[in-house]
Design an enzyme around this catalytic site. Structure first.
Site, short mmCIF file in Angstrom:
data_model
loop_
_atom_site.label_atom_id
_atom_site.label_comp_id
_atom_site.label_asym_id
_atom_site.label_seq_id
_atom_site.Cartn_x
_atom_site.Cartn_y
_atom_site.Cartn_z
CD GLN A 1 41.26 36.62 33.35
OE1 GLN A 1 41.17 35.49 32.92
NE2 GLN A 1 40.65 37.00 34.47
CG ASN A 2 37.58 42.10 31.06
OD1 ASN A 2 37.57 40.87 31.01
ND2 ASN A 2 36.93 42.78 31.99
CB CYS B 1 53.61 45.72 6.65
SG CYS B 1 52.20 46.74 7.13
CB CYS C 1 47.33 46.43 6.17
SG CYS C 1 48.71 47.53 6.27
CB THR D 1 38.00 36.27 36.49
OG1 THR D 1 38.59 35.21 35.71
CG2 THR D 1 38.68 36.34 37.85
CG HIS E 1 43.66 37.52 27.79
ND1 HIS E 1 42.57 36.95 28.41
CD2 HIS E 1 44.73 36.77 28.16
CE1 HIS E 1 42.97 35.91 29.14
NE2 HIS E 1 44.28 35.79 29.01
CB ALA F 1 31.52 43.76 39.45
CG ASN G 1 32.13 35.42 40.30
OD1 ASN G 1 31.00 35.15 39.94
ND2 ASN G 1 33.20 35.18 39.56
N PRO G 2 29.02 36.73 41.58
CG PRO G 2 27.56 36.92 39.77
CD PRO G 2 28.90 37.35 40.26
P1 OAD Z 1 34.31 34.06 32.18
O1 OAD Z 1 33.20 34.28 31.22
O2 OAD Z 1 34.99 32.75 32.15
O3 OAD Z 1 33.78 34.29 33.65
C1 OAD Z 1 33.01 35.40 33.99
C2 OAD Z 1 32.79 35.40 35.50
O4 OAD Z 1 32.10 36.58 35.83
C3 OAD Z 1 31.98 34.21 36.02
O5 OAD Z 1 32.63 33.64 37.13
C4 OAD Z 1 30.64 34.86 36.41
O6 OAD Z 1 30.04 34.22 37.53
C5 OAD Z 1 31.08 36.26 36.76
N1 OAD Z 1 30.05 37.30 36.60
C6 OAD Z 1 28.98 37.36 35.78
N2 OAD Z 1 28.30 38.50 35.94
C7 OAD Z 1 28.96 39.21 36.88
C8 OAD Z 1 28.77 40.50 37.49
N3 OAD Z 1 27.75 41.29 37.14
N4 OAD Z 1 29.65 40.90 38.42
C9 OAD Z 1 30.70 40.11 38.78
N5 OAD Z 1 30.93 38.90 38.25
C10 OAD Z 1 30.07 38.45 37.32
O7 OAD Z 1 35.33 35.28 31.96
P2 OAD Z 1 36.88 35.35 32.29
O8 OAD Z 1 37.18 34.68 33.57
O9 OAD Z 1 37.28 36.76 32.13
O10 OAD Z 1 40.24 34.79 26.92
O11 OAD Z 1 37.49 34.51 31.10
C11 OAD Z 1 38.86 34.41 30.96
C12 OAD Z 1 39.24 34.35 29.51
O12 OAD Z 1 38.50 33.33 28.86
C13 OAD Z 1 38.90 35.58 28.71
O13 OAD Z 1 39.83 36.63 28.85
C14 OAD Z 1 38.88 35.07 27.30
C15 OAD Z 1 38.09 33.81 27.56
O14 OAD Z 1 38.24 32.79 26.65
C16 OAD Z 1 40.60 34.87 25.63
O15 OAD Z 1 39.81 35.13 24.76
C17 OAD Z 1 42.06 34.60 25.39
#
Ligand code: OAD
Length: 230
Positions: free
Chosen positions: A84-85, A113, A131, A171, A102, A215, A196-197
């Site tokens: 999702q990154n 354009c 542009c 995530t 994403h 991670a 995930n923590p």
């Molecule tokens: P989130 O910010 O919602 O979640 C991040 C997750 O990473 C949480 O569950 C944390 O507990 C975990 N976390 C934090 N530090 C960590 C580490 N060092 N190692 C492992 N895990 C850790 O992020 P996403 O789930 O990616 O979309 O969010 C999904 C989407 O929401 C994004 O792609 C973005 C956002 O709005 C758009 O912008 C369309």
């Protein structure tokens, strides 16, 4: 398969969206990350969200977790990464099959354009950047309110349905349709392992295991264990 989110890049210096230190704690996503907000006032979205994201992403390098997934792909232990990154760090680390759910922040597109330009080449002196044709540039990322490219969604669903193990790394699994991939994997008999923590909406329901930790160190330990058993 692996499904990754913002948490995998936290140790690369990129803050997550939700929870402590999350981006959406300081700015309202509906005001800055929705396509309607961009269309209403692109200069404001560039000033507050996109320019700052560029500064943060410019400084980021892949970490141990990105490298571990790239290594697993080389060993034929990992088929692909659904991420999702938008930071491109999986590819920087060496992963070759990355489904960017994403989009990718490295590229901008002209809304008039459709010309494509590297984000690194964009002149940020006047916002919103434009542009050559005069059209406004936007990142090749999905804003809220936009659809996931259908070919991306289809491939992610297929891979999720056919994998035997899905690693769900960093995530919150709160944004759909990305968050439905672990459900698809689980329904088709795969083992779902979260790294995930924190617990998430998947924990104890859709995921079979939660390895509670960051991670980087968890993936490093996983690689070490695999190497010992190869
Ligand atoms: P989130 O910010 O919602 O979640 C991040 C997750 O990473 C949480 O569950 C944390 O507990 C975990 N976390 C934090 N530090 C960590 C580490 N060092 N190692 C492992 N895990 C850790 O992020 P996403 O789930 O990616 O979309 O969010 C999904 C989407 O929401 C994004 O792609 C973005 C956002 O709005 C758009 O912008 C369309």
């Amino acid at each position: 398969m692996a499904l990754t989110g913002a948490g995998i890049s936290v140790e690369s210096g990129i803050p997550p969206f939700r929870g402590k230190g999350g981006l959406w704690e300081t700015i309202d996503p509906m005001e800055y990350a929705h396509i309607n907000a961009f269309q209403r006032d692109p200069a404001k979205v560039w000033r507050v969200l996109i320019r700052n994201m560029k500064e943060v992403l410019d400084r980021a390098d892949p970490n141990e977790a990105h490298r571990a997934l790239a290594w697993m792909e080389k060993q034929n232990l990992l088929q692909a990464v659904i991420t999702q990154n938008v930071d491109g760090l999986h590819q920087c680390a060496g992963s070759t099959d990355v489904i960017e759910f994403h989009g990718n922040f490295a590229w901008q597109r002209c809304i008039k354009c459709n010309a494509r330009m590297a984000t690194a080449a964009v002149d940020l002196c006047r916002l919103p950047p434009r542009c050559r044709c005069g059209g406004i540039l936007r990142p090749e990322c999905i804003f809220f309110g936009e659809l996931i490219p259908p070919q991306c969604l289809r491939r992610a669903e297929q891979l999720s349905a056919h994998c035997d193990v899905m690693l769900v790394i960093g995530t919150s699994a709160s944004v759909y349709p990305a968050a439905s991939m672990p459900f698809i994997a689980n329904q088709n008999g795969a083992t779902v392992i979260e790294i995930n923590p924190e617990r998430t909406a998947l924990s104890g329901k859709v995921s079979d295991f939660l390895i509670a930790g960051n991670a980087g160190p968890v993936m490093k330990a996983l690689v070490k264990t695999i190497v010992e058993r190869l």
